[in-house]
Scaffold this motif. Sequence first.
Motif, short mmCIF file in Angstrom:
data_model
loop_
_atom_site.label_atom_id
_atom_site.label_comp_id
_atom_site.label_asym_id
_atom_site.label_seq_id
_atom_site.Cartn_x
_atom_site.Cartn_y
_atom_site.Cartn_z
N ARG A 1 1.24 -1.25 0.20
CA ARG A 1 0.43 0.06 0.24
C ARG A 1 0.65 1.24 -0.18
N ARG A 2 0.39 2.02 -1.09
CA ARG A 2 0.29 3.39 -0.77
C ARG A 2 1.06 4.13 0.48
N VAL A 3 1.94 4.59 1.65
CA VAL A 3 1.55 4.93 2.75
C VAL A 3 2.28 6.29 2.93
N VAL A 4 2.21 7.56 3.28
CA VAL A 4 2.78 8.49 4.25
C VAL A 4 2.29 8.12 5.68
N VAL A 5 3.04 8.73 6.32
CA VAL A 5 3.74 8.71 8.10
C VAL A 5 4.01 10.34 8.15
N LEU A 6 3.15 11.21 9.01
CA LEU A 6 3.20 12.72 9.02
C LEU A 6 3.13 12.63 10.23
N GLU A 7 4.59 13.09 11.49
CA GLU A 7 4.90 13.07 12.64
C GLU A 7 5.05 14.53 12.63
N ALA A 8 5.23 14.98 13.98
CA ALA A 8 4.93 16.45 14.81
C ALA A 8 6.11 16.17 15.10
N ARG A 9 6.81 15.18 15.83
CA ARG A 9 8.41 15.49 16.54
C ARG A 9 9.79 15.50 15.36
N ASN A 10 10.29 15.96 15.60
CA ASN A 10 11.39 15.92 14.38
C ASN A 10 12.09 13.95 14.90
N ARG A 11 11.44 13.54 14.97
CA ARG A 11 12.25 11.45 15.76
C ARG A 11 10.76 10.71 15.68
N PRO A 12 10.79 9.23 14.83
CA PRO A 12 9.61 8.07 15.28
C PRO A 12 9.78 7.96 16.47
N GLY A 13 8.86 7.28 17.51
CA GLY A 13 8.08 6.63 18.28
C GLY A 13 7.03 7.21 18.76
N GLY A 14 7.07 8.60 18.79
CA GLY A 14 5.54 9.06 20.12
C GLY A 14 6.21 9.23 21.48
N ARG A 15 5.99 8.26 22.33
CA ARG A 15 5.10 8.30 24.10
C ARG A 15 6.83 7.28 24.21
N VAL A 16 6.79 6.66 23.45
CA VAL A 16 8.50 5.73 23.99
C VAL A 16 9.87 6.22 23.28
N LEU A 17 10.51 6.73 24.21
CA LEU A 17 11.40 7.21 24.25
C LEU A 17 12.62 6.65 24.77
N SER A 18 14.03 6.15 24.52
CA SER A 18 14.87 5.69 25.03
C SER A 18 16.25 6.74 25.03
N GLN A 19 17.25 7.14 25.67
CA GLN A 19 18.39 7.69 25.70
C GLN A 19 19.64 6.88 26.65
N ASP A 20 21.03 6.76 25.55
CA ASP A 20 21.85 5.82 25.78
C ASP A 20 20.90 4.33 27.04
N GLY A 21 20.04 4.40 26.01
CA GLY A 21 19.27 2.75 26.15
C GLY A 21 18.38 2.87 27.83
N TYR A 22 18.60 3.89 28.35
CA TYR A 22 17.33 3.95 29.35
C TYR A 22 16.40 4.69 28.48
N ASP A 23 15.02 3.92 28.78
CA ASP A 23 14.01 4.39 29.08
C ASP A 23 13.32 5.93 30.30
N LEU A 24 13.00 6.89 29.16
CA LEU A 24 12.49 8.32 29.51
C LEU A 24 10.22 8.15 29.00
N GLY A 25 10.52 7.42 27.99
CA GLY A 25 8.87 6.99 28.41
C GLY A 25 8.52 5.63 29.04
N PRO A 26 7.19 4.81 28.82
CA PRO A 26 7.18 3.52 29.15
C PRO A 26 8.17 2.13 29.13
N ALA A 27 8.51 1.63 30.43
CA ALA A 27 9.61 0.69 30.82
C ALA A 27 9.74 -0.90 30.17
N TRP A 28 8.05 -1.21 30.53
CA TRP A 28 7.95 -2.34 30.67
C TRP A 28 6.87 -3.33 29.30
N VAL A 29 7.56 -4.25 29.69
CA VAL A 29 5.98 -5.71 28.55
C VAL A 29 6.15 -6.76 29.87
#
Length: 331
Positions: free
Chosen positions: A28-56
Amino acid sequence: MRIDTDIAIVGAGLSGLALADALVSEGRRVVVLEARNRPGGRVLSQDGYDLGPAWVWPHNARMLALIQRLGLRVFPQHTEGRLVFEDQSGTIRRDIDLATMGGALRVAGGLGQITSALGERLSESILLGKTVTGIENGETHVSLFGDNFGVRATTAVLALPPRLMNRIGVKVPDVPTWMAGHAKLVAVYDNPFWRDAGLNGDAISHRGPLAEIHDASPMDAVEGALFGFALPGAAGHSKFKDMALAQLARLFGPKASTPKEVLIKDWSQDPATATQADQATQTAHPSYRTLPPKGRVIFAGTETAPREGGFLEGALEAAEAAEVMLKKQAA
Protein backbone atom coordinates in the motif's frame (compact mmCIF):
# COMPACT_ATOMS: atom_id res chain seq x y z
CA MET A 1 4.47 20.82 -0.53
CA ARG A 2 1.54 18.72 -1.75
CA ILE A 3 1.47 14.92 -1.47
CA ASP A 4 -1.03 12.41 -2.85
CA THR A 5 -1.19 8.96 -1.30
CA ASP A 6 -3.49 6.05 -0.56
CA ILE A 7 -3.29 6.14 3.24
CA ALA A 8 -2.09 9.00 5.42
CA ILE A 9 -1.22 8.10 9.00
CA VAL A 10 -0.95 10.94 11.50
CA GLY A 11 1.44 10.02 14.30
CA ALA A 12 4.63 7.95 14.20
CA GLY A 13 4.21 6.46 17.64
CA LEU A 14 4.15 2.70 18.10
CA SER A 15 0.61 2.35 16.74
CA GLY A 16 1.24 4.45 13.63
CA LEU A 17 4.56 2.76 12.93
CA ALA A 18 3.19 -0.76 13.37
CA LEU A 19 0.24 0.00 11.10
CA ALA A 20 2.43 1.62 8.45
CA ASP A 21 4.84 -1.31 8.53
CA ALA A 22 1.99 -3.77 7.96
CA LEU A 23 0.50 -1.69 5.13
CA VAL A 24 3.80 -1.12 3.34
CA SER A 25 4.48 -4.86 3.47
CA GLU A 26 1.13 -5.31 1.68
CA GLY A 27 2.21 -2.93 -1.07
CA ARG A 28 0.00 0.00 0.00
CA ARG A 29 1.06 3.61 -0.60
CA VAL A 30 1.50 5.15 2.84
CA VAL A 31 2.65 8.51 4.21
CA VAL A 32 3.22 8.96 7.95
CA LEU A 33 3.09 12.51 9.30
CA GLU A 34 4.90 13.08 12.60
CA ALA A 35 5.01 16.37 14.50
CA ARG A 36 8.21 15.49 16.35
CA ASN A 37 11.66 15.38 14.77
CA ARG A 38 11.88 11.64 15.54
CA PRO A 39 9.63 8.59 15.25
CA GLY A 40 8.51 6.81 18.41
CA GLY A 41 5.93 9.04 20.04
CA ARG A 42 5.84 8.36 23.77
CA VAL A 43 8.42 5.60 23.38
CA LEU A 44 11.74 7.34 24.03
CA SER A 45 15.09 5.87 25.06
CA GLN A 46 18.31 7.79 25.70
CA ASP A 47 21.64 6.05 26.26
CA GLY A 48 19.68 2.81 26.55
CA TYR A 49 17.40 4.12 29.33
CA ASP A 50 13.66 4.48 28.87
CA LEU A 51 12.19 7.93 29.42
CA GLY A 52 8.73 6.78 28.38
CA PRO A 53 7.21 3.35 28.99
CA ALA A 54 9.62 0.77 30.37
CA TRP A 55 7.86 -2.59 30.61
CA VAL A 56 6.38 -5.39 28.59
CA TRP A 57 4.38 -8.12 30.32
CA PRO A 58 4.30 -11.88 29.65
CA HIS A 59 0.67 -11.66 28.47
CA ASN A 60 1.55 -8.99 25.85
CA ALA A 61 1.55 -11.44 22.93
CA ARG A 62 1.68 -8.75 20.24
CA MET A 63 4.60 -6.92 21.81
CA LEU A 64 6.59 -10.10 22.43
CA ALA A 65 6.02 -11.23 18.85
CA LEU A 66 7.19 -7.86 17.53
CA ILE A 67 10.27 -7.91 19.75
CA GLN A 68 11.14 -11.38 18.51
CA ARG A 69 10.57 -10.38 14.87
CA LEU A 70 12.97 -7.46 15.29
CA GLY A 71 15.61 -9.69 16.90
CA LEU A 72 15.61 -7.88 20.25
CA ARG A 73 16.06 -9.37 23.71
CA VAL A 74 14.00 -9.07 26.89
CA PHE A 75 15.02 -9.58 30.49
CA PRO A 76 13.08 -9.57 33.78
CA GLN A 77 12.68 -6.46 35.88
CA HIS A 78 14.96 -6.72 38.92
CA THR A 79 12.88 -7.73 41.94
CA GLU A 80 15.28 -9.27 44.47
CA GLY A 81 15.32 -7.32 47.74
CA ARG A 82 13.08 -5.01 49.74
CA LEU A 83 10.97 -1.99 48.85
CA VAL A 84 11.48 1.45 50.43
CA PHE A 85 8.39 3.30 51.66
CA GLU A 86 8.25 6.99 52.60
CA ASP A 87 5.14 8.48 54.17
CA GLN A 88 4.04 12.11 53.91
CA SER A 89 5.89 13.09 57.08
CA GLY A 90 9.17 11.71 55.75
CA THR A 91 9.24 8.55 57.86
CA ILE A 92 11.03 5.82 55.89
CA ARG A 93 10.72 2.04 56.05
CA ARG A 94 13.12 -0.36 54.37
CA ASP A 95 11.71 -3.66 55.64
CA ILE A 96 8.94 -4.37 53.14
CA ASP A 97 9.39 -7.55 51.09
CA LEU A 98 7.59 -6.41 47.95
CA ALA A 99 8.49 -5.96 44.29
CA THR A 100 5.73 -3.90 42.68
CA MET A 101 6.68 -4.81 39.10
CA GLY A 102 7.37 -8.49 39.62
CA GLY A 103 6.94 -10.39 36.37
CA ALA A 104 7.53 -7.37 34.14
CA LEU A 105 9.99 -7.60 31.25
CA ARG A 106 12.31 -4.96 29.83
CA VAL A 107 13.91 -4.68 26.41
CA ALA A 108 17.71 -4.82 26.47
CA GLY A 109 18.99 -1.45 25.28
CA GLY A 110 15.62 0.25 25.79
CA LEU A 111 12.18 0.12 24.19
CA GLY A 112 13.28 2.83 21.78
CA GLN A 113 15.02 0.11 19.80
CA ILE A 114 11.60 -1.10 18.67
CA THR A 115 10.41 2.22 17.28
CA SER A 116 13.85 3.03 15.87
CA ALA A 117 13.87 -0.26 13.96
CA LEU A 118 10.38 0.34 12.61
CA GLY A 119 11.31 3.93 11.76
CA GLU A 120 14.32 2.78 9.76
CA ARG A 121 12.20 0.29 7.83
CA LEU A 122 9.74 3.09 7.01
CA SER A 123 12.24 5.90 6.43
CA GLU A 124 10.93 6.62 2.92
CA SER A 125 7.34 6.87 4.17
CA ILE A 126 7.80 9.06 7.28
CA LEU A 127 7.77 12.85 7.17
CA LEU A 128 9.11 14.35 10.42
CA GLY A 129 8.37 17.80 11.78
CA LYS A 130 4.94 17.84 10.14
CA THR A 131 2.26 19.02 12.55
CA VAL A 132 -1.24 18.50 11.20
CA THR A 133 -3.42 21.49 12.08
CA GLY A 134 -6.51 20.81 10.01
CA ILE A 135 -8.43 18.10 8.22
CA GLU A 136 -11.19 17.98 5.59
CA ASN A 137 -13.18 14.76 5.37
CA GLY A 138 -14.57 14.59 1.83
CA GLU A 139 -16.70 12.07 -0.07
CA THR A 140 -13.87 10.69 -2.22
CA HIS A 141 -10.76 11.68 -0.25
CA VAL A 142 -9.50 13.29 2.93
CA SER A 143 -7.15 16.29 3.04
CA LEU A 144 -4.68 17.04 5.83
CA PHE A 145 -3.09 20.46 6.31
CA GLY A 146 -0.17 21.97 8.18
CA ASP A 147 2.34 24.76 7.80
CA ASN A 148 3.66 24.64 4.23
CA PHE A 149 2.32 21.16 3.45
CA GLY A 150 -0.81 19.34 2.44
CA VAL A 151 -1.65 15.66 1.97
CA ARG A 152 -4.53 14.24 -0.03
CA ALA A 153 -5.34 10.60 0.72
CA THR A 154 -8.05 8.04 0.13
CA THR A 155 -8.12 7.35 3.87
CA ALA A 156 -6.54 8.99 6.92
CA VAL A 157 -5.67 7.18 10.13
CA LEU A 158 -5.23 9.32 13.24
CA ALA A 159 -2.81 7.34 15.42
CA LEU A 160 -3.03 9.91 18.20
CA PRO A 161 -4.50 10.35 21.67
CA PRO A 162 -8.13 11.51 21.32
CA ARG A 163 -7.36 14.86 22.95
CA LEU A 164 -4.90 15.62 20.16
CA MET A 165 -7.49 14.58 17.60
CA ASN A 166 -9.86 17.15 19.08
CA ARG A 167 -7.13 19.77 18.82
CA ILE A 168 -6.99 19.42 15.03
CA GLY A 169 -10.74 19.72 14.70
CA VAL A 170 -11.89 16.08 14.78
CA LYS A 171 -14.53 15.76 17.46
CA VAL A 172 -14.22 12.53 19.45
CA PRO A 173 -14.98 11.71 23.11
CA ASP A 174 -12.62 13.39 25.55
CA VAL A 175 -10.61 10.77 27.42
CA PRO A 176 -7.37 11.24 29.38
CA THR A 177 -4.09 10.47 27.66
CA TRP A 178 -2.40 7.81 29.77
CA MET A 179 0.59 9.18 31.76
CA ALA A 180 0.61 12.40 29.72
CA GLY A 181 0.77 14.58 32.82
CA HIS A 182 3.83 12.87 34.28
CA ALA A 183 7.56 13.41 34.09
CA LYS A 184 10.26 10.79 34.39
CA LEU A 185 13.74 11.08 35.86
CA VAL A 186 16.52 8.52 35.42
CA ALA A 187 19.64 8.70 37.61
CA VAL A 188 22.61 6.64 36.36
CA TYR A 189 25.36 5.36 38.65
CA ASP A 190 28.54 3.32 38.32
CA ASN A 191 26.77 0.30 39.77
CA PRO A 192 23.43 -0.68 41.40
CA PHE A 193 24.74 -0.16 44.95
CA TRP A 194 21.28 -0.41 46.55
CA ARG A 195 21.21 -4.12 45.72
CA ASP A 196 24.17 -4.68 48.09
CA ALA A 197 22.04 -3.15 50.84
CA GLY A 198 19.26 -5.67 50.20
CA LEU A 199 17.02 -3.21 48.31
CA ASN A 200 15.38 -3.95 44.98
CA GLY A 201 15.21 -0.34 43.77
CA ASP A 202 11.45 -0.03 44.25
CA ALA A 203 10.20 2.87 46.33
CA ILE A 204 6.83 4.45 47.02
CA SER A 205 6.81 7.98 48.37
CA HIS A 206 3.96 10.18 49.58
CA ARG A 207 6.37 13.08 50.02
CA GLY A 208 7.90 13.35 46.55
CA PRO A 209 8.79 14.85 44.22
CA LEU A 210 9.08 11.30 42.83
CA ALA A 211 6.05 9.21 43.70
CA GLU A 212 7.18 5.83 42.37
CA ILE A 213 10.75 4.62 41.82
CA HIS A 214 12.19 1.48 40.23
CA ASP A 215 15.49 -0.13 39.31
CA ALA A 216 16.34 0.81 35.71
CA SER A 217 19.76 -0.85 35.56
CA PRO A 218 20.68 -2.48 32.23
CA MET A 219 20.48 -6.23 31.73
CA ASP A 220 24.17 -6.85 32.47
CA ALA A 221 24.21 -4.33 35.37
CA VAL A 222 27.43 -2.74 34.06
CA GLU A 223 25.84 0.44 35.38
CA GLY A 224 23.18 1.09 37.96
CA ALA A 225 20.12 3.25 37.38
CA LEU A 226 17.03 4.32 39.26
CA PHE A 227 14.04 5.92 37.59
CA GLY A 228 11.14 7.74 39.13
CA PHE A 229 7.79 9.09 38.01
CA ALA A 230 7.28 12.65 39.20
CA LEU A 231 4.02 13.77 40.69
CA PRO A 232 2.06 15.89 38.17
CA GLY A 233 3.44 19.43 38.13
CA ALA A 234 6.51 18.57 40.19
CA ALA A 235 8.94 18.67 37.28
CA GLY A 236 8.08 22.30 36.62
CA HIS A 237 9.79 23.36 39.85
CA SER A 238 13.08 25.19 39.21
CA LYS A 239 14.89 22.86 41.64
CA PHE A 240 13.16 19.64 40.62
CA LYS A 241 16.41 17.82 39.80
CA ASP A 242 18.05 18.78 43.11
CA MET A 243 14.92 17.86 45.06
CA ALA A 244 14.69 14.49 43.31
CA LEU A 245 18.34 13.65 44.00
CA ALA A 246 17.90 14.64 47.64
CA GLN A 247 14.93 12.28 47.80
CA LEU A 248 16.90 9.43 46.24
CA ALA A 249 19.58 9.99 48.88
CA ARG A 250 16.97 9.84 51.65
CA LEU A 251 15.61 6.59 50.31
CA PHE A 252 18.71 4.76 49.07
CA GLY A 253 21.62 6.39 50.89
CA PRO A 254 24.19 9.16 50.23
CA LYS A 255 25.58 7.54 47.07
CA ALA A 256 22.27 8.22 45.35
CA SER A 257 22.85 11.98 45.55
CA THR A 258 25.74 11.94 43.06
CA PRO A 259 24.77 10.09 39.87
CA LYS A 260 27.09 10.34 36.89
CA GLU A 261 24.15 11.22 34.64
CA VAL A 262 20.60 12.45 35.08
CA LEU A 263 17.99 12.19 32.32
CA ILE A 264 14.65 13.99 32.56
CA LYS A 265 11.61 14.01 30.28
CA ASP A 266 8.58 16.08 31.26
CA TRP A 267 5.79 14.67 29.11
CA SER A 268 3.30 17.18 30.49
CA GLN A 269 5.14 19.93 28.62
CA ASP A 270 5.35 18.01 25.33
CA PRO A 271 2.73 19.49 22.96
CA ALA A 272 2.82 16.34 20.82
CA THR A 273 1.68 14.36 23.89
CA ALA A 274 -0.25 16.45 26.39
CA THR A 275 -2.94 19.10 26.51
CA GLN A 276 -3.83 21.34 29.42
CA ALA A 277 -6.47 18.82 30.48
CA ASP A 278 -3.76 16.20 30.96
CA GLN A 279 -2.18 18.14 33.83
CA ALA A 280 -4.78 16.69 36.21
CA THR A 281 -3.74 13.75 38.38
CA GLN A 282 -5.14 10.41 37.21
CA THR A 283 -6.43 8.40 40.16
CA ALA A 284 -7.23 5.26 38.13
CA HIS A 285 -6.60 3.77 34.72
CA PRO A 286 -9.13 5.33 32.32
CA SER A 287 -11.63 3.22 30.42
CA TYR A 288 -10.82 3.22 26.71
CA ARG A 289 -12.89 2.04 23.76
CA THR A 290 -12.80 1.71 20.00
CA LEU A 291 -13.83 4.81 18.07
CA PRO A 292 -15.92 4.08 14.96
CA PRO A 293 -14.65 5.65 11.70
CA LYS A 294 -15.92 9.05 10.61
CA GLY A 295 -16.21 9.10 6.86
CA ARG A 296 -12.74 8.49 5.49
CA VAL A 297 -11.03 8.96 8.86
CA ILE A 298 -10.08 5.95 11.00
CA PHE A 299 -8.92 6.23 14.59
CA ALA A 300 -5.96 4.40 16.12
CA GLY A 301 -3.56 5.05 19.01
CA THR A 302 -3.43 3.18 22.28
CA GLU A 303 -6.24 5.20 23.88
CA THR A 304 -8.63 3.68 21.31
CA ALA A 305 -7.85 0.08 22.34
CA PRO A 306 -10.62 -1.39 24.53
CA ARG A 307 -8.57 -4.18 26.12
CA GLU A 308 -5.02 -2.84 26.56
CA GLY A 309 -5.70 0.88 26.14
CA GLY A 310 -2.93 3.16 27.36
CA PHE A 311 -0.25 0.49 27.17
CA LEU A 312 2.22 -0.58 24.49
CA GLU A 313 0.13 -3.66 23.79
CA GLY A 314 -2.83 -1.35 23.28
CA ALA A 315 -0.95 0.55 20.59
CA LEU A 316 -0.54 -2.69 18.63
CA GLU A 317 -4.14 -3.68 19.37
CA ALA A 318 -5.31 -0.38 17.88
CA ALA A 319 -3.04 -0.78 14.86
CA GLU A 320 -4.50 -4.23 14.18
CA ALA A 321 -8.05 -2.88 14.42
CA ALA A 322 -7.24 -0.04 12.03
CA GLU A 323 -5.72 -2.50 9.54
CA VAL A 324 -8.93 -4.56 9.61
CA MET A 325 -11.02 -1.43 8.95
CA LEU A 326 -8.79 -0.47 6.02
CA LYS A 327 -9.17 -3.94 4.49
CA LYS A 328 -12.94 -3.67 4.78
CA GLN A 329 -12.87 -0.30 3.02
CA ALA A 330 -10.74 -1.73 0.22
CA ALA A 331 -12.94 -4.81 -0.27
